[in-house]
Design an enzyme around this catalytic site. Structure first.
Site, mmCIF file in Angstrom:
data_model
loop_
_atom_site.group_PDB
_atom_site.id
_atom_site.type_symbol
_atom_site.label_atom_id
_atom_site.label_comp_id
_atom_site.label_asym_id
_atom_site.label_seq_id
_atom_site.Cartn_x
_atom_site.Cartn_y
_atom_site.Cartn_z
ATOM 1 N N TYR A 130 -21.494 19.472 -10.497
ATOM 2 C CA TYR A 130 -21.822 18.050 -10.626
ATOM 3 C C TYR A 130 -21.690 17.639 -12.096
ATOM 4 O O TYR A 130 -21.199 16.553 -12.401
ATOM 5 C CB TYR A 130 -23.234 17.775 -10.115
ATOM 6 C CG TYR A 130 -23.393 18.029 -8.632
ATOM 7 C CD1 TYR A 130 -23.028 17.060 -7.705
ATOM 8 C CD2 TYR A 130 -23.893 19.230 -8.158
ATOM 9 C CE1 TYR A 130 -23.158 17.285 -6.340
ATOM 10 C CE2 TYR A 130 -24.026 19.474 -6.807
ATOM 11 C CZ TYR A 130 -23.657 18.501 -5.896
ATOM 12 O OH TYR A 130 -23.790 18.731 -4.550
ATOM 13 N N ASN A 172 -20.419 10.388 0.339
ATOM 14 C CA ASN A 172 -18.993 10.521 0.636
ATOM 15 C C ASN A 172 -18.771 10.308 2.141
ATOM 16 O O ASN A 172 -19.292 11.061 2.953
ATOM 17 C CB ASN A 172 -18.524 11.917 0.215
ATOM 18 C CG ASN A 172 -17.114 12.232 0.653
ATOM 19 O OD1 ASN A 172 -16.344 11.359 1.040
ATOM 20 N ND2 ASN A 172 -16.768 13.507 0.599
ATOM 21 N N CYS A 210 -16.293 17.176 -0.877
ATOM 22 C CA CYS A 210 -17.586 17.224 -1.563
ATOM 23 C C CYS A 210 -18.263 18.583 -1.383
ATOM 24 O O CYS A 210 -19.148 18.938 -2.160
ATOM 25 C CB CYS A 210 -18.486 16.086 -1.104
ATOM 26 S SG CYS A 210 -18.742 15.993 0.662
ATOM 27 N N HIS A 211 -17.831 19.359 -0.401
ATOM 28 C CA HIS A 211 -18.404 20.697 -0.212
ATOM 29 C C HIS A 211 -18.052 21.621 -1.371
ATOM 30 O O HIS A 211 -18.702 22.648 -1.554
ATOM 31 C CB HIS A 211 -17.945 21.304 1.130
ATOM 32 C CG HIS A 211 -16.463 21.485 1.244
ATOM 33 N ND1 HIS A 211 -15.624 20.453 1.624
ATOM 34 C CD2 HIS A 211 -15.672 22.566 1.028
ATOM 35 C CE1 HIS A 211 -14.371 20.898 1.645
ATOM 36 N NE2 HIS A 211 -14.368 22.179 1.272
ATOM 37 N N GLU A 233 -12.427 28.760 2.746
ATOM 38 C CA GLU A 233 -11.330 28.493 1.822
ATOM 39 C C GLU A 233 -11.089 29.639 0.834
ATOM 40 O O GLU A 233 -9.999 29.765 0.295
ATOM 41 C CB GLU A 233 -11.612 27.212 1.024
ATOM 42 C CG GLU A 233 -11.575 25.961 1.871
ATOM 43 C CD GLU A 233 -11.842 24.702 1.065
ATOM 44 O OE1 GLU A 233 -12.116 24.798 -0.152
ATOM 45 O OE2 GLU A 233 -11.763 23.611 1.646
#
Length: 169
Positions: free
Chosen positions: A101, A124, A132-133, A159
């Site tokens: 952040y 979001n 946003c994850h 991912e």
């Protein structure tokens, strides 16, 4: 396929729960997680409104490990100017990567806006698509996620193998 106030809705099952897609002829407006206890049946692709078909297919490809970057038209109503700036920056955080952040606040030119960045991240409207994850605490810890921390943890782990293969492959 359901239309409400010029928006079409469809429902896509994913490994982390049912997703509701909302969009218009102008583009995708929202991707949200649904509570499994009230989730409707999935929308068969043949019944998905034309304005949502590409988003439906790209999300399916993402979960099939065939897509890393979304390329869609968007019709996101609302959001303050600051929220929209945060959401734009989210797209730059690559697949399998994370940013804090604080890093986003600095990128926006205001290191003191960490909480505001977190709040904008939480609003979001396009979960997964605007990633946003991938935003974590400056200490590397997972912090809030509108879809719940278990989903955030799952998405990051999902991912990670591809990102590692890209780095070390």
């Amino acid at each position: 396929m359901t239309f409400v106030a010029d928006f079409a809705y469809s429902y896509l099952p994913s490994p982390i729960g049912m997703l509701e897609l909302r969009g218009s002829a102008a583009g995708l407006a929202a991707v949200t997680f649904l509570d499994e206890s009230v989730a409707p049946a999935p929308t068969p692709l043949v019944a998905v409104a034309g304005c949502l078909r590409e988003a439906h297919q790209q999300l399916h490809a993402y979960f099939g490990r065939e897509l890393r970057e979304f390329s869609l038209l968007y019709d996101v109503p609302g959001g303050t100017e600051f929220q929209r700036r945060v959401w734009q920056v989210l797209v730059g955080v690559g697949y399998g990567r994370t940013a804090s952040y604080l890093a986003l606040a600095r990128q926006l030119g205001n290191a003191g806006a960490v909480r505001a960045v977190g709040a904008a991240n939480g609003q979001n409207p396009l979960a997964i698509v605007w990633p946003c994850h991938r935003i974590i605490g400056a200490n590397g810890q997972l912090t809030g996620y509108a879809g719940g921390l278990p989903r955030k943890r799952w998405l990051l782990a999902f991912e990670q193998p591809a990102a590692q293969a890209e780095l070390f492959g």
